[in-house]
Write an enzyme that holds these catalytic residues in place. Sequence first.
Site, PDB file in Angstrom:
ATOM      1  N   SER A  55      37.468  32.101  39.237  1.00  0.00           N
ATOM      2  CA  SER A  55      36.022  32.114  38.386  1.00  0.00           C
ATOM      3  C   SER A  55      36.207  31.765  36.902  1.00  0.00           C
ATOM      4  O   SER A  55      37.322  32.081  36.336  1.00  0.00           O
ATOM      5  CB  SER A  55      35.441  33.492  38.567  1.00  0.00           C
ATOM      6  OG  SER A  55      34.154  33.648  37.706  1.00  0.00           O
ATOM      7  N   TYR A  74      36.117  42.450  36.740  1.00  0.00           N
ATOM      8  CA  TYR A  74      36.197  41.515  37.734  1.00  0.00           C
ATOM      9  C   TYR A  74      37.063  40.266  36.971  1.00  0.00           C
ATOM     10  O   TYR A  74      37.986  39.605  37.557  1.00  0.00           O
ATOM     11  CB  TYR A  74      34.677  40.923  37.947  1.00  0.00           C
ATOM     12  CG  TYR A  74      34.752  39.640  38.489  1.00  0.00           C
ATOM     13  CD1 TYR A  74      34.988  39.669  39.844  1.00  0.00           C
ATOM     14  CD2 TYR A  74      34.364  38.573  37.957  1.00  0.00           C
ATOM     15  CE1 TYR A  74      34.750  38.531  40.678  1.00  0.00           C
ATOM     16  CE2 TYR A  74      34.329  37.359  38.599  1.00  0.00           C
ATOM     17  CZ  TYR A  74      34.215  37.176  39.866  1.00  0.00           C
ATOM     18  OH  TYR A  74      34.323  36.018  40.638  1.00  0.00           O
TER      19      TYR A  74
END
Length: 158
Positions: free
Chosen positions: A137, A150
């Site tokens: 990501s 995250y």
Amino acid sequence: MELDGAVVIVTGASSGIGAATARLAAARGAKVVLAARRADRIKDLADDLPDALAVPTDLRDPAQIVSLVEATLNRFGCVNVLVNNAGQGLHVPLEQVRLDDLRAITELNVYAPLLAMQAVIPSMRRQGGGVIVNISSMTSRMVLPGAGAYSATKSALN
């Protein structure tokens, strides 16, 4: 990469990037193995793709990862590509991150890809090669309020 006839395992194949990756690989001639917890979704997707195999898998369970690779080898005899796509987000301010939630996303976003790589590497070495793709990501490269935990897991994956 030429995918015609290649055996491609896609984790997190029940929706989003994983399902799209599986569809594209199949359209390019790959034999796709779909792995995800949502058995009904990967079964439906497998029904839409030629020669696809759905293997319900909770990637937080190391034994299920081994079973996924064994099922792939039993059906197709090799693994040419592993796409580690399964992942989970956690978007809360750092001071609100519960340790159990951090453990859960670390198991899925960091440990599962490692264990999946370890499970396919022996087969890939025996056959003279293969490709491993880890989906990460961009949050691992930026500061985003509420995405610290995250982003840390995606940075670890990188």
